[in-house]
Design a protein around this motif. Structure first.
Motif, mmCIF file in Angstrom:
data_model
loop_
_atom_site.group_PDB
_atom_site.id
_atom_site.type_symbol
_atom_site.label_atom_id
_atom_site.label_comp_id
_atom_site.label_asym_id
_atom_site.label_seq_id
_atom_site.Cartn_x
_atom_site.Cartn_y
_atom_site.Cartn_z
ATOM 1 N N TYR A 98 0.809 -1.219 0.000
ATOM 2 C CA TYR A 98 0.000 0.000 0.000
ATOM 3 C C TYR A 98 0.842 1.269 0.000
ATOM 4 O O TYR A 98 0.381 2.335 -0.391
ATOM 5 C CB TYR A 98 -0.926 0.014 1.230
ATOM 6 N N LYS A 113 -4.026 -2.718 -9.308
ATOM 7 C CA LYS A 113 -4.192 -1.303 -8.960
ATOM 8 C C LYS A 113 -5.546 -1.065 -8.304
ATOM 9 O O LYS A 113 -5.652 -0.383 -7.272
ATOM 10 C CB LYS A 113 -4.054 -0.448 -10.218
ATOM 11 N N THR A 137 -6.176 -0.226 -4.163
ATOM 12 C CA THR A 137 -6.944 0.954 -3.739
ATOM 13 C C THR A 137 -8.037 0.565 -2.763
ATOM 14 O O THR A 137 -8.221 1.208 -1.717
ATOM 15 C CB THR A 137 -7.560 1.653 -4.968
ATOM 16 N N ARG A 180 -8.009 1.133 1.454
ATOM 17 C CA ARG A 180 -9.092 1.862 2.126
ATOM 18 C C ARG A 180 -9.652 1.044 3.294
ATOM 19 O O ARG A 180 -9.856 1.560 4.395
ATOM 20 C CB ARG A 180 -10.202 2.155 1.110
#
Length: 496
Positions: free
Chosen positions: A311, A391, A395, A399
């Protein structure tokens, strides 16, 4: 008779009719040379079309369960090799009954005892579960997978449906070799074996490295991946656990153990997004570990677990890259936690001579990994879908990682958190919190997690730890579930 026939809407009716009559024949409800109802009569009894019954009777004749006499109809064929009734064979002799539990060897018994899926935590419908660290299937790009399948089948579909090679599907091997080279691995003298996921690759490697004259001896991080522990124990290895620090395995403790003069057959290490702690071993520590293993001549099995789910921060070279031209590292990789666990594809990258032996073990056990699975993965990677998917996955998981971390800091402020990426966090609670007791209390409130003690080598270790898998948990359930865990932890502390 024939009153218990029920249609299942998911399967062709003719097959259901055929199998229903076939079962009646095998069970002895329809006797040899007994005339079957006419096709018109049977269609009325089963409430299906006459053409369906005609096709079913023809199929029964093809399979040897019935025969036709022109002008008279269809009859039940005499059976051989099938039990006609419960408790007896077709010729009336007693059926063979074995007490299988009494026949099980130590390996089989141990496999059951160590099987956490069978013995593990069961969550009822609606429960908030932090037990899984599988990828979120809602992220799977089905269109790209379907396209990869169709592309590959159009090119060589007939070949893919036949037997493959034990070593693996050559185009995939070539792709993955380049993939590993891009991670900084020196491929000189190395080769690759495709396996059905990490676990098969690990088990095959252990089979090759297990000594014959004594029990094997292994070094592991402590705690470590439960499946690895299970397979090491099943293969008879004695395990020496080295404690973890914030930047990976304790090199000081590792050196102390190595200096004792014991013979170690291997070290099993997970340097990136370690399971269960989530810790990433620092570059300095990777170099130090490899220097020690080189000095003491201990082969390393490197688990490439979750390596792609970074990350933040720069890429850190795997141990096999740190080893340079050395051949002492066996790297086992898979995309199961990143892409699709349903495609059981993993790989072993190691010294060419070793791979030759592992290939023969693989061939003796399972002949080869599903060629269709390998080819779909290859075409998916070749089509350029992997980078796009990773990708998107990074993401979303980042989160969720940040949300989970924030909730833990809010509702479990006394817990020590570890986890630099991947799909889970590891929590160490105050000493007086037993996470087995905490799990029981949380289960009553509709929340479950994985107690951390099952990842430790010795019984009684890690009783105040737990692993939280967040990848498949909805945002609102992450907050709600961690709040419940925090509330129940406070109650346990206050009760003592």
């Amino acid at each position: 008779m024939f009153q218990d026939f029920k249609l299942n809407g998911d399967r062709p009716v003719v097959i259901q009719v055929k199998e229903y009559i076939q079962r009646l024949i095998i069970k002895g409800a329809l006797q040899a040379d007994q005339k079957l109802p006419s096709t018109r009569e049977m269609s009325g009894l089963l409430k299906v079309s006459r053409n369906t019954v005609i096709a079913a009777y023809e199929s029964l004749e093809d399979d040897g369960f019935a025969y036709a006499i022109p002008g008279k109809g269809s009859y039940v064929a005499a059976m051989s090799g099938h039990s006609a009734a419960e408790g007896s064979s077709l010729d009336g002799s007693a059926s063979l009954q074995i007490d299988w539990k009494a026949r099980m060897n130590r390996y089989a018994i141990s496999a059951v005892e160590l099987d956490i899926m069978k013995q593990g935590i069961r969550g009822s419908k609606g429960i908030i579960s932090f037990t899984s660290i599988a990828p979120d299937e809602h992220l799977f790009d089905l269109g790209d997978v379907r396209r990869a399948f169709m592309d590959r089948m159009a090119i060589e579909g007939q070949v893919l449906l036949n037997y493959g090679y034990a070593k693996g599907y050559k185009p995939l091997i070539e792709y993955l070799m380049r993939y590993m080279e891009n991670k900084g691995v020196d491929l000189s003298g190395k080769d690759m074996l495709i396996t059905s996921g990490f676990t098969e690759g690990f088990d095959i490697a252990l089979s090759a490295l297990r000594p014959e004259s004594r029990s094997g001896a292994a070094i592991c991080e402590n705690p470590t991946h439960h499946t690895a522990l299970k397979n090491l124990k099943l293969q008879g290895f004695q395990i020496n656990g080295i404690p973890m620090e914030r930047d990976g395995i304790s090199t000081e403790k590792l050196e102390q153990v190595l200096k004792q003069g014991l013979t170690f057959d291997l070290a099993y290490l997970t340097p990136s997004y370690h399971n269960p702690t989530g810790i990433v071993m620092s570059p300095e520590k990777r170099s130090a570990v490899m220097k020690l293993m080189t000095q003491y001549g201990v082969p390393v099995i490197e688990d490439g677990f979750n390596e792609e789910l970074r990350y933040s921060g720069a890429h850190i070279a795997p141990l096999i890259a740190t080893a340079g031209q050395g051949n002492g590292v066996i790297y086992i990789g898979s995309f199961s936690k990143v892409l699709f666990p349903g495609l059981r594809v993993g790989w072993v990258l190691a010294d060419r001579a070793l791979i030759g032996h592992l290939e023969s073990i693989k061939r003796a056990r399972s002949i080869h990994t599903s060629t269709i699975d390998q080819s779909i993965l290859y075409q998916y990677l070749l089509n350029g879908n992997f980078d796009k998917y990773v990708k998107k996955a990074r993401t979303e998981y980042k989160r969720k990682y940040e949300l989970t971390k924030a909730c833990c800091e809010a509702y479990l402020p006394d817990a020590e958190l570890t986890g630099d990426g991947g799909l889970h966090l590891f929590l160490t609670l105050p000493k007086d919190v037993n996470t087995r007791e905490l799990l029981a209390a949380c289960t009553e409130q509709g929340v479950i997690f994985t107690p951390g003690d099952r990842f430790f080598i010795q019984d009684g270790e890690g009783m105040n730890t737990l692993r939280l898998g967040f990848s498949r948990v909805a945002d609102e359930h992450i907050e709600q579930g961690i709040r419940v865990i925090g509330e129940q932890a406070i109650k346990l502390i206050n009760a003592k």
